[in-house]
Scaffold this motif. Structure first.
Motif, mmCIF file in Angstrom:
data_model
loop_
_atom_site.group_PDB
_atom_site.id
_atom_site.type_symbol
_atom_site.label_atom_id
_atom_site.label_comp_id
_atom_site.label_asym_id
_atom_site.label_seq_id
_atom_site.Cartn_x
_atom_site.Cartn_y
_atom_site.Cartn_z
ATOM 1 N N CYS A 77 0.790 -1.144 -0.063
ATOM 2 C CA CYS A 77 -0.096 0.064 0.032
ATOM 3 C C CYS A 77 0.974 1.070 -0.090
ATOM 4 O O CYS A 77 2.104 1.141 -0.164
ATOM 5 N N ARG A 78 0.392 2.456 0.277
ATOM 6 C CA ARG A 78 1.328 3.704 0.376
ATOM 7 C C ARG A 78 0.807 4.600 1.329
ATOM 8 O O ARG A 78 -0.405 4.488 1.834
ATOM 9 N N LEU A 79 1.515 5.280 1.893
ATOM 10 C CA LEU A 79 1.312 6.324 3.104
ATOM 11 C C LEU A 79 1.269 7.498 2.229
ATOM 12 O O LEU A 79 2.190 7.837 1.417
ATOM 13 N N SER A 80 -0.049 8.314 2.185
ATOM 14 C CA SER A 80 -0.213 9.340 1.432
ATOM 15 C C SER A 80 -0.798 10.382 2.198
ATOM 16 O O SER A 80 -1.636 10.126 3.053
ATOM 17 N N LEU A 81 -0.788 11.756 1.611
ATOM 18 C CA LEU A 81 -1.562 12.858 2.018
ATOM 19 C C LEU A 81 -2.554 13.089 0.954
ATOM 20 O O LEU A 81 -2.651 12.877 -0.082
ATOM 21 N N ALA A 82 -3.944 13.315 1.848
ATOM 22 C CA ALA A 82 -5.143 13.440 1.279
ATOM 23 C C ALA A 82 -5.802 14.443 1.666
ATOM 24 O O ALA A 82 -5.831 14.971 2.955
ATOM 25 N N MET A 83 -6.746 15.379 0.997
ATOM 26 C CA MET A 83 -7.381 16.321 1.041
ATOM 27 C C MET A 83 -8.957 16.390 0.554
ATOM 28 O O MET A 83 -9.077 15.669 -0.416
ATOM 29 N N PRO A 84 -10.030 17.220 1.086
ATOM 30 C CA PRO A 84 -11.019 17.406 0.210
ATOM 31 C C PRO A 84 -10.972 17.707 -0.961
ATOM 32 O O PRO A 84 -9.928 18.437 -1.606
ATOM 33 N N VAL A 85 -11.758 17.051 -2.112
ATOM 34 C CA VAL A 85 -11.297 17.266 -3.570
ATOM 35 C C VAL A 85 -11.474 18.618 -3.966
ATOM 36 O O VAL A 85 -10.590 19.366 -4.732
ATOM 37 N N GLU A 86 -12.418 19.390 -3.217
ATOM 38 C CA GLU A 86 -12.449 20.591 -3.737
ATOM 39 C C GLU A 86 -11.274 21.722 -3.205
ATOM 40 O O GLU A 86 -11.034 22.894 -3.754
ATOM 41 N N GLU A 87 -10.302 21.300 -2.477
ATOM 42 C CA GLU A 87 -9.191 21.986 -1.866
ATOM 43 C C GLU A 87 -7.856 21.152 -2.052
ATOM 44 O O GLU A 87 -6.765 21.594 -1.415
ATOM 45 N N ALA A 88 -8.003 20.480 -2.805
ATOM 46 C CA ALA A 88 -6.791 19.650 -3.195
ATOM 47 C C ALA A 88 -5.668 20.302 -4.038
ATOM 48 O O ALA A 88 -4.357 19.906 -3.879
ATOM 49 N N ASP A 89 -5.908 21.423 -4.447
ATOM 50 C CA ASP A 89 -4.996 22.227 -5.136
ATOM 51 C C ASP A 89 -4.184 23.308 -4.061
ATOM 52 O O ASP A 89 -3.274 24.152 -4.587
ATOM 53 N N ASP A 90 -4.602 23.362 -2.965
ATOM 54 C CA ASP A 90 -3.996 24.165 -2.092
ATOM 55 C C ASP A 90 -2.581 23.679 -1.698
ATOM 56 O O ASP A 90 -2.353 22.635 -0.897
ATOM 57 N N ASP A 91 -1.598 24.176 -2.146
ATOM 58 C CA ASP A 91 -0.189 24.034 -1.989
ATOM 59 C C ASP A 91 0.295 24.129 -0.373
ATOM 60 O O ASP A 91 0.179 25.226 0.039
ATOM 61 N N PRO A 92 0.790 23.204 0.289
ATOM 62 C CA PRO A 92 0.866 23.461 1.664
ATOM 63 C C PRO A 92 2.249 24.222 1.793
ATOM 64 O O PRO A 92 2.332 24.943 2.787
ATOM 65 N N ARG A 93 3.124 24.478 0.772
ATOM 66 C CA ARG A 93 4.186 25.364 0.746
ATOM 67 C C ARG A 93 3.785 26.657 0.619
ATOM 68 O O ARG A 93 4.708 27.781 1.223
ATOM 69 N N ALA A 94 2.466 27.131 0.430
ATOM 70 C CA ALA A 94 1.972 28.333 0.793
ATOM 71 C C ALA A 94 1.901 28.911 2.201
ATOM 72 O O ALA A 94 1.466 30.032 2.243
ATOM 73 N N HIS A 95 1.825 28.008 3.019
ATOM 74 C CA HIS A 95 1.680 28.174 4.399
ATOM 75 C C HIS A 95 3.012 27.975 5.362
ATOM 76 O O HIS A 95 3.727 26.801 5.115
ATOM 77 N N SER A 96 2.937 28.645 6.360
ATOM 78 C CA SER A 96 3.981 28.446 7.275
ATOM 79 C C SER A 96 4.032 27.447 8.270
ATOM 80 O O SER A 96 4.638 26.674 8.887
ATOM 81 N N HIS A 97 2.498 27.284 8.286
ATOM 82 C CA HIS A 97 1.896 26.166 9.698
ATOM 83 C C HIS A 97 0.834 25.596 9.050
ATOM 84 O O HIS A 97 -0.042 26.115 8.458
ATOM 85 N N ILE A 98 0.747 24.442 9.246
ATOM 86 C CA ILE A 98 -0.435 23.655 8.966
ATOM 87 C C ILE A 98 -0.837 22.428 9.840
ATOM 88 O O ILE A 98 -0.175 22.096 10.624
ATOM 89 N N ARG A 99 -2.203 22.068 9.761
ATOM 90 C CA ARG A 99 -2.373 20.595 10.584
ATOM 91 C C ARG A 99 -2.896 19.682 9.874
ATOM 92 O O ARG A 99 -3.596 19.646 8.975
ATOM 93 N N VAL A 100 -2.425 18.521 10.552
ATOM 94 C CA VAL A 100 -2.491 17.468 9.749
ATOM 95 C C VAL A 100 -3.090 16.393 10.751
ATOM 96 O O VAL A 100 -2.546 16.090 11.903
#
Length: 221
Positions: free
Chosen positions: A100-123
């Motif tokens: 299998c694979r360990l992956s990052l996933a997001m809501p479809v409508e927000e999937a284009d949100d690049d984490p590098r545009a943020h200094s801090h994110i929640r996961v």
């Protein structure tokens, strides 16, 4: 003649157990009948091999039992190996199962949100160490909320719009309106051995490493 010193093999519950048992049996290990009884509440099972027993535990716990010497060898995904990074775990063999694979996933409508545009994110994740390391590589500080299941609920309930979890077919993500946006690691199950035990009982543990190696080779043939 003295009885052989006890060896304990730790196996993970769930989907991986079904995949690993053909290899266990091909290696010459047959557990007692209660192992296959869904009504049995046993946690440790005798086998046809004198002095060798099997314990059936949660996937994360299999690594801990072996790392601290309560079990001498076990089956653990490389996701768990990397997450815990136990110094006393030796991983001599990829069993070629549990893919299998360990992956990052997001809501479809927000999937284009690049984490590098943020200094801090929640996961939300079961893998805080791997997750923090992944985002640190992107120059992003990740606040990890530890969950042990139902990860896909986190975005819809406002806990976190990003999750890091194991993905096989992606069906569960899709059913919950999520999209796989990045693969952090490819995962398979490994045979692991307790390092101190391997130093004190090299012949016994090398024997089982080779038996499992032969079983994997036979399965691939």
């Amino acid at each position: 003649m003295a009885a052989p010193e006890k060896l304990v093999l730790a196996l993970p519950k769930g989907r991986i157990l079904d995949e690993v048992m053909p290899l266990v049996r091909a290696a010459g290990i047959e557990p007692e009948a209660a192992f296959d009884d869904p009504k049995s509440r046993q946690l440790e099972f005798a086998t046809n091999v004198p002095g060798l027993s099997i314990i059936r535990v949660r996937a994360f716990d299999a690594a801990t039992f072996v790392a601290f010497g309560a079990a001498h060898l076990g089956v653990v995904g490389n996701d768990v190996l990397t997450e815990f990074n136990y110094a006393d775990l030796y991983s001599p063999l990829d069993l070629k199962i549990g893919h299998c694979r360990l992956s990052l996933a997001m809501p479809v409508e927000e999937a284009d949100d690049d984490p590098r545009a943020h200094s801090h994110i929640r996961v939300a994740t079961k893998y805080p160490n791997l997750t923090r390391a992944y985002f640190a590589g992107l120059g992003v500080q990740a606040e990890c909320i530890k969950l042990n299941g139902a990860m896909e609920l986190a975005p819809s309930l406002g806990l976190s719009k990003r999750i890091v979890d194991l993905v096989s077919t992606g069906g569960t993500l899709k059913a919950n309106g999520l999209k796989e946006v990045s693969v952090i690691a490819d995962v398979s199950s490994r045979l692991v051995v307790n390092r101190p035990a391997f130093k004190t009982r090299p012949a016994a543990l090398s024997h089982w490493i080779e038996r499992f190696r032969e079983a994997v080779g036979g399965a691939a043939a």
